[in-house]
Write a protein that holds these residues in place. Structure first.
Motif, PDB file in Angstrom:
ATOM      1  N   VAL A  65      63.507  77.427  16.190  1.00  0.00           N
ATOM      2  CA  VAL A  65      63.834  76.035  15.881  1.00  0.00           C
ATOM      3  C   VAL A  65      62.805  75.185  16.617  1.00  0.00           C
ATOM      4  N   PRO A  66      61.671  74.872  15.967  1.00  0.00           N
ATOM      5  CA  PRO A  66      60.613  74.152  16.681  1.00  0.00           C
ATOM      6  C   PRO A  66      61.077  72.850  17.314  1.00  0.00           C
ATOM      7  N   GLY A  67      62.035  72.172  16.670  1.00  0.00           N
ATOM      8  CA  GLY A  67      62.518  70.922  17.232  1.00  0.00           C
ATOM      9  C   GLY A  67      63.270  71.073  18.532  1.00  0.00           C
ATOM     10  N   ALA A  68      63.693  72.291  18.857  1.00  0.00           N
ATOM     11  CA  ALA A  68      64.371  72.530  20.135  1.00  0.00           C
ATOM     12  C   ALA A  68      63.397  72.777  21.272  1.00  0.00           C
ATOM     13  N   GLN A  69      62.111  72.933  20.935  1.00  0.00           N
ATOM     14  CA  GLN A  69      61.104  73.242  21.949  1.00  0.00           C
ATOM     15  C   GLN A  69      60.476  71.950  22.467  1.00  0.00           C
ATOM     16  N   PRO A  70      60.623  71.633  23.743  1.00  0.00           N
ATOM     17  CA  PRO A  70      60.064  70.388  24.276  1.00  0.00           C
ATOM     18  C   PRO A  70      58.558  70.303  24.033  1.00  0.00           C
ATOM     19  N   ASN A  71      58.124  69.110  23.624  1.00  0.00           N
ATOM     20  CA  ASN A  71      56.700  68.808  23.436  1.00  0.00           C
ATOM     21  C   ASN A  71      56.047  69.664  22.355  1.00  0.00           C
ATOM     22  N   HIS A  72      56.814  70.130  21.390  1.00  0.00           N
ATOM     23  CA  HIS A  72      56.204  70.885  20.301  1.00  0.00           C
ATOM     24  C   HIS A  72      55.245  69.967  19.548  1.00  0.00           C
ATOM     25  N   GLN A 356      77.263  79.029  15.236  1.00  0.00           N
ATOM     26  CA  GLN A 356      76.872  80.197  16.023  1.00  0.00           C
ATOM     27  C   GLN A 356      75.364  80.429  15.943  1.00  0.00           C
ATOM     28  N   SER A 357      74.763  80.707  17.090  1.00  0.00           N
ATOM     29  CA  SER A 357      73.378  81.164  17.147  1.00  0.00           C
ATOM     30  C   SER A 357      73.361  82.655  17.458  1.00  0.00           C
ATOM     31  N   LEU A 358      72.544  83.385  16.714  1.00  0.00           N
ATOM     32  CA  LEU A 358      72.407  84.828  16.928  1.00  0.00           C
ATOM     33  C   LEU A 358      71.240  85.175  17.844  1.00  0.00           C
ATOM     34  N   VAL A 359      70.570  84.159  18.378  1.00  0.00           N
ATOM     35  CA  VAL A 359      69.497  84.380  19.344  1.00  0.00           C
ATOM     36  C   VAL A 359      69.793  83.536  20.582  1.00  0.00           C
ATOM     37  N   PRO A 360      69.318  83.942  21.746  1.00  0.00           N
ATOM     38  CA  PRO A 360      69.610  83.204  22.973  1.00  0.00           C
ATOM     39  C   PRO A 360      69.043  81.787  22.950  1.00  0.00           C
ATOM     40  N   LEU A 361      69.688  80.918  23.692  1.00  0.00           N
ATOM     41  CA  LEU A 361      69.228  79.538  23.803  1.00  0.00           C
ATOM     42  C   LEU A 361      67.808  79.479  24.360  1.00  0.00           C
ATOM     43  N   SER A 362      67.483  80.386  25.270  1.00  0.00           N
ATOM     44  CA  SER A 362      66.131  80.399  25.850  1.00  0.00           C
ATOM     45  C   SER A 362      65.080  80.645  24.777  1.00  0.00           C
ATOM     46  N   HIS A 363      65.418  81.451  23.779  1.00  0.00           N
ATOM     47  CA  HIS A 363      64.484  81.704  22.671  1.00  0.00           C
ATOM     48  C   HIS A 363      64.311  80.448  21.831  1.00  0.00           C
ATOM     49  N   VAL A 365      64.638  77.378  22.802  1.00  0.00           N
ATOM     50  CA  VAL A 365      63.996  76.307  23.571  1.00  0.00           C
ATOM     51  C   VAL A 365      62.533  76.607  23.868  1.00  0.00           C
ATOM     52  N   THR A 366      62.207  77.874  24.088  1.00  0.00           N
ATOM     53  CA  THR A 366      60.833  78.208  24.473  1.00  0.00           C
ATOM     54  C   THR A 366      60.012  78.795  23.335  1.00  0.00           C
ATOM     55  N   GLY A 367      60.682  79.355  22.324  1.00  0.00           N
ATOM     56  CA  GLY A 367      59.944  80.021  21.265  1.00  0.00           C
ATOM     57  C   GLY A 367      59.402  81.373  21.676  1.00  0.00           C
ATOM     58  N   LEU A 376      74.315  84.485  24.319  1.00  0.00           N
ATOM     59  CA  LEU A 376      74.207  83.845  23.019  1.00  0.00           C
ATOM     60  C   LEU A 376      75.025  82.553  23.028  1.00  0.00           C
ATOM     61  N   PRO A 377      74.568  81.520  22.323  1.00  0.00           N
ATOM     62  CA  PRO A 377      75.247  80.229  22.376  1.00  0.00           C
ATOM     63  C   PRO A 377      76.072  79.907  21.126  1.00  0.00           C
ATOM     64  N   PHE A 378      77.085  79.090  21.332  1.00  0.00           N
ATOM     65  CA  PHE A 378      77.764  78.345  20.275  1.00  0.00           C
ATOM     66  C   PHE A 378      77.422  76.867  20.459  1.00  0.00           C
ATOM     67  N   LEU A 379      77.109  76.196  19.365  1.00  0.00           N
ATOM     68  CA  LEU A 379      76.841  74.767  19.375  1.00  0.00           C
ATOM     69  C   LEU A 379      78.082  74.061  18.853  1.00  0.00           C
ATOM     70  N   VAL A 380      78.717  73.288  19.710  1.00  0.00           N
ATOM     71  CA  VAL A 380      79.997  72.651  19.399  1.00  0.00           C
ATOM     72  C   VAL A 380      79.759  71.155  19.230  1.00  0.00           C
ATOM     73  N   SER A 381      80.035  70.635  18.027  1.00  0.00           N
ATOM     74  CA  SER A 381      79.732  69.234  17.713  1.00  0.00           C
ATOM     75  C   SER A 381      80.974  68.522  17.199  1.00  0.00           C
ATOM     76  N   ALA A 382      81.128  67.266  17.626  1.00  0.00           N
ATOM     77  CA  ALA A 382      82.129  66.371  17.041  1.00  0.00           C
ATOM     78  C   ALA A 382      81.446  65.633  15.888  1.00  0.00           C
ATOM     79  N   VAL A 383      81.912  65.875  14.651  1.00  0.00           N
ATOM     80  CA  VAL A 383      81.185  65.396  13.483  1.00  0.00           C
ATOM     81  C   VAL A 383      81.925  64.296  12.731  1.00  0.00           C
TER      82      VAL A 383
END
Length: 542
Positions: A65-72, A356-363, A365-367, A376-383
């Motif tokens: 997710v390139p948008g999750a990587q700072p300064n991409h 659900q993400s099937l890859v770690p958050l570190s992946h 964020v850093t690529g 592994l992370p879950f992204l929980v959003s109030a929509v």
């Protein structure tokens, strides 16, 4: 005529200038240039690659997710405040396809309730029945094909993931164990529940809106000019009509003359361009010395987005890397204000999303490489659609960032929704189906989960955003200037020849991420321009 992709602009008047080649802008440029007699120019601050090779594999990798990587390099960062004490940087795509190039590939339609709410606010063209033909026409649904709800001929190829990863299967079984219903097609408006995510990641490749609508053969149309590396600075307005756009390239500024200007620069940049052009709240413009062209108090006065927190969990085993996409399953459910026990989906469209993400958050964020056995992370959003944000211009200098406040967690209701989402996610992880594959959530623990005040504090400290900004230039009737800056087809009230076509125009954020709705906006407004007899070359041969 030879193609003019990436060349210097011809010094003449274009029928339409589209500012921004992002998700909606790509659609506009493609659809408007289908009329061979209409001369279309699309400009973007970022690069405009030709085909997949121009993007490179890393930018299109469905596990990133390139948008999750700072300064991409394919993004620009906007400083914001999620709460008065929670600064954040919000990335937006700065490349052909815009944020559809750097997001996660999530492609879920807004809910019927969203469309009908927007229609009831004075925008009848946006009722669910009116937009459904566009939704069908823009997609090539590889799972469902052609039918009453889906299409198989559109530019956007859509596929849903399969629960063939152990973590995805555990999520499915845990949702069933807690009583949540199946929701196998999240684009068919069935009651919310658990199901796979419709995605524009196909065979591991993110098929963004730029690739889908502006492949090389479209970019090479003789009546379409596409120019990257041009940063729009303001719209030229003369005698109440937009006549062009001032852009900057190589340190020089020059005007591009246009019969019609369409701003598709995104929900943060488009309102800034309007304000720099003298279209916005009078007091804000006068405070920074910008001459007022149109007092438009709705610009930036009440936008919405989706607050989000991340919960990580530790797998018991080391699993293979997922195939195709980082996306696992997705659960939509309805909050009850902070007391939800975790059974059933409730009524309504579902105002909570557990993704659900099937890859770690570190992946993400850093690529970097996927860490085998990592959390592994879950992204929980109030929509729920909540207009809590405000953006204001701070200077007449276009390089000075806006003041942007998201206004998250400003009410007990807002806090209660996220509290529900966190508690349900923890209950899923502690259910028997997940207990066999997980060590449980890495946080928060029972000492936090069981106490509202402690959980509210944890949420404040871990708060993020889903980056689903909408409503900075909302649509609605001209006689409601405090609530509407454009009409239902993006025409700016009080300024002829100027339209907005991106998620800025949605009165509020839908109950789902807005990527699919952004493509829809491009389709609806392109059709409106092609059918408008006041526009150059009004024919619509389709």
């Amino acid at each position: 005529m030879p193609p003019r992709h990436g060349t210097a602009p011809v010094r003449r008047r274009y029928d339409v200038v589209v500012v921004g080649a992002g998700t909606a802008g790509s659609v506009l440029a493609a659809r408007l240039s289908e009329d061979p007699d209409r001369d279309v120019l699309v400009v973007d601050a970022g690069p405009l690659p030709r085909g997949p090779a121009g993007f490179g594999p890393a930018l299109l990798d469905g596990l990133l997710v390139p948008g999750a990587q700072p300064n991409h390099p394919a993004t620009s960062a906007h400083p914001v405040r999620l709460t008065p004490t929670r600064p954040w940087l919000v990335p937006r795509g700065r490349v052909l396809g815009g944020s559809s190039t750097v997001n996660g590939g999530y492609f879920v339609r807004a809910r019927r309730e969203d469309f009908d709410r927007w229609a009831a606010a004075g925008n009848p063209a946006w009722s669910y029945e009116r937009v459904l033909p566009f939704l069908r026409a823009l997609e090539n649904d590889l799972d469902h094909g052609d039918g009453p709800l889906h299409g198989d001929r559109g530019p956007m190829r859509i596929r849903r993931g399969r629960p063939d990863h152990p973590a995805a299967a555990a999520f499915r079984d845990a949702a069933h164990a807690l009583g949540f219903p199946d929701d196998p097609d999240k684009n068919d408006q069935a009651p919310p529940g658990f199901g796979p995510v419709p995605s524009n990641v196909i065979d591991g490749v993110r098929r963004n809106a730029g690739l889908s609508y502006l492949p090389p053969e479209v970019l090479d149309r003789p009546n379409l000019t596409a120019l990257g590396g041009r940063t729009a600075r303001r719209v030229v307005v003369e005698n109440g009509r937009a006549t062009g756009v001032v852009v900057e390239h190589g340190g020089r500024r020059f005007a591009l003359d246009a019969g019609t200007v369409v701003l598709s620069a995104g929900a943060l940049v488009t309102p800034h361009l309007l304000q720099l052009s003298g279209i916005g709240p009078r007091a804000d413009l006068e405070r920074v010395g910008i001459p007022v062209v149109r007092d438009a108090p709705a610009v930036g006065s009440g936008f919405s987005d989706h607050p989000q927190v991340v919960l990580e969990w530790a797998p018991r085993d080391v699993w293979r890397e997922p195939s195709g996409s980082w996306l696992g399953g997705c659960l939509h459910l309805t909050s009850t204000g902070g007391t939800l026990a975790g059974t059933g989906s409730g009524g309504g469209p579902g105002d909570l999303e557990i993704l659900q993400s099937l890859v770690p958050l570190s992946h993400l964020v850093t690529g970097g490489a996927v860490t085998a056995g990592g959390p592994l992370p879950f992204l929980v959003s109030a929509v729920a659609p909540r207009r809590t944000g405000r953006l204001r211009i701070r200077s007449a200098d276009p390089t000075t960032p806006l003041s942007i406040d998201y206004g998250y967690l400003g009410s007990r209701e807002d806090q209660g929704r996220l509290r529900d989402g966190v508690r349900v996610t923890a209950a899923l992880l502690e259910s028997p189906p997940f207990a066999g594959v997980a060590h449980g959530p890495l946080g928060p623990g029972p000492e936090v989960l069981d106490h509202d005040d402690a959980l509210d504090q944890w949420i404040r400290e871990h708060l993020g955003t889903a980056q689903h900004t909408c409503g900075t230039v909302p649509m609605g009737p001209a006689d409601e200037p405090r609530h509407a800056a454009v009409d239902q087809f993006g025409r700016v009230h009080g300024v002829r020849g100027l339209r907005v076509a991106d998620t800025s125009i949605l009165p509020d954020a839908p109950h789902r991420g807005p990527a699919a709705t952004a493509v829809l906006i491009g389709e609806v407004i392109a059709r409106a321009i092609r059918n408008d007899p006041s526009e150059p070359c009004p024919r619509d041969p389709r």
